[in-house]
Design an enzyme around this catalytic site. Structure first.
Site, PDB file in Angstrom:
ATOM      1  N   GLN A   1       2.447 -14.001   5.344  1.00 13.95           N
ATOM      2  CA  GLN A   1       1.879 -12.909   6.132  1.00 13.95           C
ATOM      3  C   GLN A   1       1.826 -11.703   5.219  1.00 13.95           C
ATOM      4  OE1 GLN A   1       1.951 -12.017  10.105  1.00 13.95           O
ATOM      5  NE2 GLN A   1       0.749 -10.403   9.133  1.00 13.95           N
ATOM      6  N   GLY A   2       0.641 -11.283   4.842  1.00 18.99           N
ATOM      7  CA  GLY A   2       0.508 -10.106   3.993  1.00 18.99           C
ATOM      8  C   GLY A   2       0.158  -8.891   4.829  1.00 18.99           C
ATOM      9  N   ALA A   3      -0.201  -7.800   4.157  1.00 18.44           N
ATOM     10  CA  ALA A   3      -0.536  -6.570   4.857  1.00 18.44           C
ATOM     11  C   ALA A   3      -1.897  -6.676   5.555  1.00 18.44           C
ATOM     12  CB  ALA A   3      -0.540  -5.403   3.876  1.00 18.44           C
ATOM     13  N   GLU A   4      -2.779  -7.476   4.975  1.00 17.62           N
ATOM     14  CA  GLU A   4      -4.148  -7.563   5.482  1.00 17.62           C
ATOM     15  C   GLU A   4      -4.502  -8.956   5.990  1.00 17.62           C
ATOM     16  OE1 GLU A   4      -6.936  -5.262   5.070  1.00 17.62           O
ATOM     17  OE2 GLU A   4      -5.524  -3.664   4.548  1.00 17.62           O
ATOM     18  N   ALA A   5      -3.799  -9.947   5.456  1.00 20.14           N
ATOM     19  CA  ALA A   5      -4.225 -11.320   5.738  1.00 20.14           C
ATOM     20  C   ALA A   5      -3.045 -12.252   5.960  1.00 20.14           C
ATOM     21  CB  ALA A   5      -5.071 -11.832   4.567  1.00 20.14           C
ATOM     22  N   ARG A   6      -3.303 -13.296   6.754  1.00 23.66           N
ATOM     23  CA  ARG A   6      -2.344 -14.395   6.901  1.00 23.66           C
ATOM     24  C   ARG A   6      -2.905 -15.601   6.163  1.00 23.66           C
ATOM     25  NH1 ARG A   6      -2.818 -13.038  12.578  1.00 23.66           N
ATOM     26  NH2 ARG A   6      -1.238 -11.465  12.986  1.00 23.66           N
TER      27      ARG A   6
ATOM     28  N   LYS B   1      -7.431 -18.309   4.698  1.00 23.70           N
ATOM     29  CA  LYS B   1      -7.061 -16.902   4.590  1.00 23.70           C
ATOM     30  C   LYS B   1      -7.746 -16.166   5.731  1.00 23.70           C
ATOM     31  CE  LYS B   1      -6.967 -12.979   1.420  1.00 23.70           C
ATOM     32  NZ  LYS B   1      -7.070 -12.562   0.006  1.00 23.70           N
TER      33      LYS B   1
ATOM     34  N   ASP C   1      -8.179  -5.792  -7.891  1.00 26.84           N
ATOM     35  CA  ASP C   1      -6.743  -5.874  -7.599  1.00 26.84           C
ATOM     36  C   ASP C   1      -6.080  -6.863  -8.554  1.00 26.84           C
ATOM     37  OD1 ASP C   1      -4.314  -5.445  -6.306  1.00 26.84           O
ATOM     38  OD2 ASP C   1      -4.777  -6.759  -4.617  1.00 26.84           O
TER      39      ASP C   1
HETATM   40  N1  ADP Z   1      -6.177 -21.119  -2.701  1.00 31.98           N
HETATM   41  C1  ADP Z   1      -4.860 -20.944  -2.839  1.00 31.98           C
HETATM   42  N2  ADP Z   1      -4.082 -21.944  -3.307  1.00 31.98           N
HETATM   43  C2  ADP Z   1      -2.747 -21.765  -3.460  1.00 31.98           C
HETATM   44  N3  ADP Z   1      -2.097 -20.632  -3.155  1.00 31.98           N
HETATM   45  C3  ADP Z   1      -2.810 -19.603  -2.680  1.00 31.98           C
HETATM   46  C4  ADP Z   1      -4.220 -19.696  -2.490  1.00 31.98           C
HETATM   47  N4  ADP Z   1      -4.668 -18.523  -2.000  1.00 31.98           N
HETATM   48  C5  ADP Z   1      -3.583 -17.749  -1.893  1.00 31.98           C
HETATM   49  N5  ADP Z   1      -2.461 -18.358  -2.295  1.00 31.98           N
HETATM   50  C6  ADP Z   1      -1.086 -17.808  -2.332  1.00 31.98           C
HETATM   51  O1  ADP Z   1      -0.970 -16.820  -1.326  1.00 31.98           O
HETATM   52  C7  ADP Z   1      -0.717 -15.531  -1.905  1.00 31.98           C
HETATM   53  C8  ADP Z   1      -1.494 -14.470  -1.136  1.00 31.98           C
HETATM   54  O2  ADP Z   1      -2.885 -14.720  -1.198  1.00 31.98           O
HETATM   55  P1  ADP Z   1      -3.909 -13.547  -1.502  1.00 31.98           P
HETATM   56  O3  ADP Z   1      -5.284 -14.106  -1.456  1.00 31.98           O
HETATM   57  O4  ADP Z   1      -3.492 -12.885  -2.782  1.00 31.98           O
HETATM   58  O5  ADP Z   1      -3.725 -12.591  -0.252  1.00 31.98           O
HETATM   59  P2  ADP Z   1      -3.077 -11.135  -0.079  1.00 31.98           P
HETATM   60  O6  ADP Z   1      -4.223 -10.268   0.248  1.00 31.98           O
HETATM   61  O7  ADP Z   1      -2.098 -11.274   1.048  1.00 31.98           O
HETATM   62  O8  ADP Z   1      -2.414 -10.751  -1.373  1.00 31.98           O
HETATM   63  C9  ADP Z   1      -1.120 -15.654  -3.366  1.00 31.98           C
HETATM   64  O9  ADP Z   1      -0.410 -14.761  -4.186  1.00 31.98           O
HETATM   65  C10 ADP Z   1      -0.795 -17.113  -3.657  1.00 31.98           C
HETATM   66  O10 ADP Z   1       0.603 -17.219  -3.905  1.00 31.98           O
HETATM   67 MG    MG Z   2      -2.855 -11.007  -3.336  1.00 35.43          MG
END
Ligand code: ADP
Ligand code: MG
Length: 211
Positions: free
Chosen positions: A6-11, A25, A122
């Site tokens: 669970q991030g700030a903007e996305a799950r 995502k 980013d």
């Molecule tokens: N396609 C993927 N495959 C494996 N892990 C992923 C994938 N997409 C995201 N993640 C994991 O989830 C974390 C958060 O995803 P991210 O797209 O960076 O979203 P946020 O905006 O929350 O940072 C990443 O740092 C990675 O560890």
């Molecule tokens: Mg990220």
């Protein structure tokens, strides 16, 4: 679907899509934002992310494959990068190890993005993953990306990376220098971008001095 983050903007959810392991995502709505503005912002970030992912794939830059996009609910179904860890975890788990080869690979990666006019927006070590077997890098999280050929935008992208690297990983100045050296070799008009980077660094310094 199993929620993995669970991030700030996305799950982020882990699931399967037609038999393949898949990450979903989802940019969820934020109740404090005006509803229609909120929907527009989430949709914009989702489409920016998808656009950049597709552009990268076409250019041969390793990113997750996009399986499906649900625009209404702001969900991206994409390939799950199996056997990968974030570059952040990789570096933290191996304190003291020499990361020069990783820095060269990261320099190559950013060069590839900028040669295709993709500004990531980013660039942090959490948004780059590394394959534990091959050490190949993948890049993700393009919600703040834009398409631009301007040296200024590329300079800002490098500055974000520099700040993120130095703040997450102490004593990595030499690694950023390797990234820049690789960038200089691979990017057309890199001197203009580096000049912008220097300018942005100066601005940053002034801001902290004035406080
Ligand atoms: N396609 C993927 N495959 C494996 N892990 C992923 C994938 N997409 C995201 N993640 C994991 O989830 C974390 C958060 O995803 P991210 O797209 O960076 O979203 P946020 O905006 O929350 O940072 C990443 O740092 C990675 O560890
Ligand atoms: Mg990220």
């Amino acid at each position: 679907m199993e929620m993995i983050r669970q991030g700030a903007e996305a799950r982020l959810y882990s699931t399967t899509f037609h038999g393949r392991s898949c990450i979903v995502k989802e940019r969820f709505s934020k109740s404090y934002r005006h509803a229609s503005l909120d929907a527009k912002l989430r949709q914009k970030r989702t489409s920016q992310e998808v656009r950049a992912l597709l552009r990268c794939r076409k250019a041969g830059i390793r990113t997750p494959v996009v399986y499906f996009v649900d625009n209404d609910s702001c969900k991206i179904y994409m390939e799950k990068l199996d056997g990968c860890t974030t570059l952040r975890d990789f570096i933290v788990a191996r304190a003291g190890v020499d990361f020069e080869h990783v820095a060269v690979a990261l320099g190559d990666l950013v060069s590839g993005l900028h040669n295709n006019d993709v500004i990531h927006g980013d660039l942090t070590t959490s948004n780059v993953m590394i394959d534990s077997e091959t050490n190949e890098l993948r890049v993700l999280d393009f919600g703040l990306s834009l398409m631009s050929n301007l040296a200024e935008d590329k300079g800002v992208d490098l500055y974000v990376l520099e700040r993120a690297l130095l703040s997450s990983h102490p004593q990595t100045e030499h690694l950023f220098q390797i990234i820049l050296d690789t960038y200089k070799k691979r990017v057309k008009k890199s001197d203009e971008v580096i000049a912008k980077l220097d300018e942005i660094r100066m601005r940053g310094r002034k801001r902290t001095m004035v406080g």
